[in-house]
Design an enzyme around this catalytic site. Structure first.
Site: not given
Length: 256
Positions: A142, A155
């Site tokens: 990501s 995250y």
């Protein structure tokens, strides 16, 4: 293009691809795309009902899989005769809390799924990927693994872990017939990612509010398929892909 396809070491491929987190979102889209490109696809996820329906749709094989469970991973490995491509897609974000209000259970879940689960499955399938003679390990990273932002620490920390895992494995496998690819998407609108993170449909909708054409799962699946179908001497180390409306993790154009 025909000339490019003929240069591949696996034209019209019969390669076997394992895709984790394949019951929805990017994982499901990737499984569909690879099947359309001629791969034999093994779909792994916890929600076997969804997985079975998708496997029937694309002519793949559904295997119940929890990447956080060693026995589940071992059962998957035992059920496979061959693996050419592993797409480590299982993951997710589970909160949006600042560090001062960190929920350690959420942090543990983020690392168990995104990092430790990915290590567990990659380690288990590396012998088969090496034996294939032209293996690929794809990490679904990501842009959160490249840039930090407020409210995203659990995250971003986990995806930074995935990023360094890909970098380290690539160094360790140099000279072996296994490519290590990292795909790092920015804003991708799926049915579940933001909802799982916020726990609220209205809050999840606001993540994408005013953003013209965020990426969708098929866009990311297209990137995965392109990377694993290059001639095998070509390694796509890291592909960062964002919607045009997102210039950076923290810079998003929203229309009123």
């Amino acid at each position: 293009m025909p000339a490019e396809t003929s240069a591949l070491p696996f034209p019209g491929t019969d390669r076997v691809a394992v895709v984790t987190g394949a019951s929805s979102g990017i994982g499901a889209a990737t499984a569909r795309r690879l099947a359309a490109d001629g791969f034999s696809v093994v779909l792994g996820a916890r929600r076997l009902d969804r997985l079975t329906a998708l496997a029937e749709e694309i002519g793949g094989r559904a295997v119940e899989l929890d990447v956080t469970d060693g026995d589940s991973v071992a059962a998957l490995v035992a059920a496979l005769d061959r693996v050419d491509v592993l797409v480590n897609n299982a993951g997710g974000a589970f909160d949006a809390a600042p560090v001062a209000e960190a929920d350690l259970d959420s942090w543990t879940r983020a690392f168990e799924v995104n990092v430790l689960g990915t290590v567990r499955l990659t380690k288990a399938l590396l012998p088969a990927l090496r034996a294939s003679g032209a293996g690929d390990v794809v990490f679904m990273g990501s842009t959160a693994g490249l840039t930090s932002y407020e409210g995203g620490a659990s995250y971003t920390a986990a995806k930074h872990g995935v990023h360094t895992l890909a970098e380290t494995l690539r160094l360790e496998l140099v000279g072996e017939p296994v490519r290590v690819v990292e795909i790092a998407p920015g804003m991708v609108k799926t049915d579940e990612f933001a909802l799982n993170r916020t726990g609220d449909a209205a809050k999840a909708a606001k993540v994408y509010e005013g953003v013209r054409e965020p990426l969708v799962a098929d866009d990311v699946a297209d990137c995965v398929a392109w990377a694993v179908t290059r001639p095998h001497h070509v390694n796509i180390d890291l592909m960062v892909v964002r919607p045009r409306a997102q210039a950076a993790q923290y810079k998003v154009h929203r229309e009123s």
